[in-house]
Design an enzyme around this catalytic site. Structure first.
Site, PDB file in Angstrom:
ATOM      1  N   ASP A 110       0.839  -1.187   0.000  1.00 26.32           N
ATOM      2  CA  ASP A 110       0.000   0.000   0.000  1.00 26.32           C
ATOM      3  C   ASP A 110       0.879   1.243   0.000  1.00 26.32           C
ATOM      4  OD1 ASP A 110      -2.285   1.571   0.171  1.00 26.32           O
ATOM      5  OD2 ASP A 110      -2.282   1.558   2.342  1.00 26.32           O
ATOM      6  N   LEU A 111       1.802   1.324  -0.925  1.00 27.62           N
ATOM      7  CA  LEU A 111       2.722   2.454  -0.957  1.00 27.62           C
ATOM      8  C   LEU A 111       2.090   3.603  -1.743  1.00 27.62           C
ATOM      9  CD1 LEU A 111       5.537   3.281  -0.029  1.00 27.62           C
ATOM     10  CD2 LEU A 111       6.410   2.470  -2.214  1.00 27.62           C
TER      11      LEU A 111
END
Length: 87
Positions: free
Chosen positions: A55-56
Site C-alpha cells: 500500500d505504498l
C-alpha cells in the site's frame, strides 16, 4: 504453496471484503472460477518470494525529528512473486 492462490485469496479477496459491497461479494465465486487457469502461467517458473509493498502511496511518508527527516513506511508489506512490482 501457490502464488495464484495466495494473491487471489489474501490480496484480492481482502480488498473485496474491505469494500463491504454485497455485489462484489456475490461476484467473488465467479471470479475465483474464472481465474483458476492462471496457475498455468507459472508452470515451470521458480517463484522467488520477495518483500513487496502492499500500500505504498504519498500518505505513507512522514517527517520526524528536529530536522524533519523523511520516513517512508508501508503497513501492508508482504512476501510475493519477485516480478509482481514490474508495473
Amino acid at each position: 504453496d501457490s502464488w495464484v492462490e495466495f494473491f487471489r485469496e489474501h490480496r484480492l479477496k481482502h480488498q473485496v471484503n474491505l469494500a463491504g459491497k454485497t455485489e462484489l461479494s456475490l461476484l467473488w465465486s465467479e471470479l475465483r472460477d474464472k481465474t483458476d487457469g492462471l496457475q498455468s502461467f507459472f508452470e515451470g517458473v521458480d517463484v522467488t518470494p520477495s518483500v513487496l509493498h502492499g500500500d505504498l502511496w504519498s500518505g505513507n511518508m512522514a517527517g520526524y525529528g528536529h530536522e524533519g527527516e523523511g520516513c517512508v513506511f508501508d503497513p501492508a508489506t508482504y512476501y510475493g512473486h519477485h516480478e509482481a512490482e514490474w508495473g
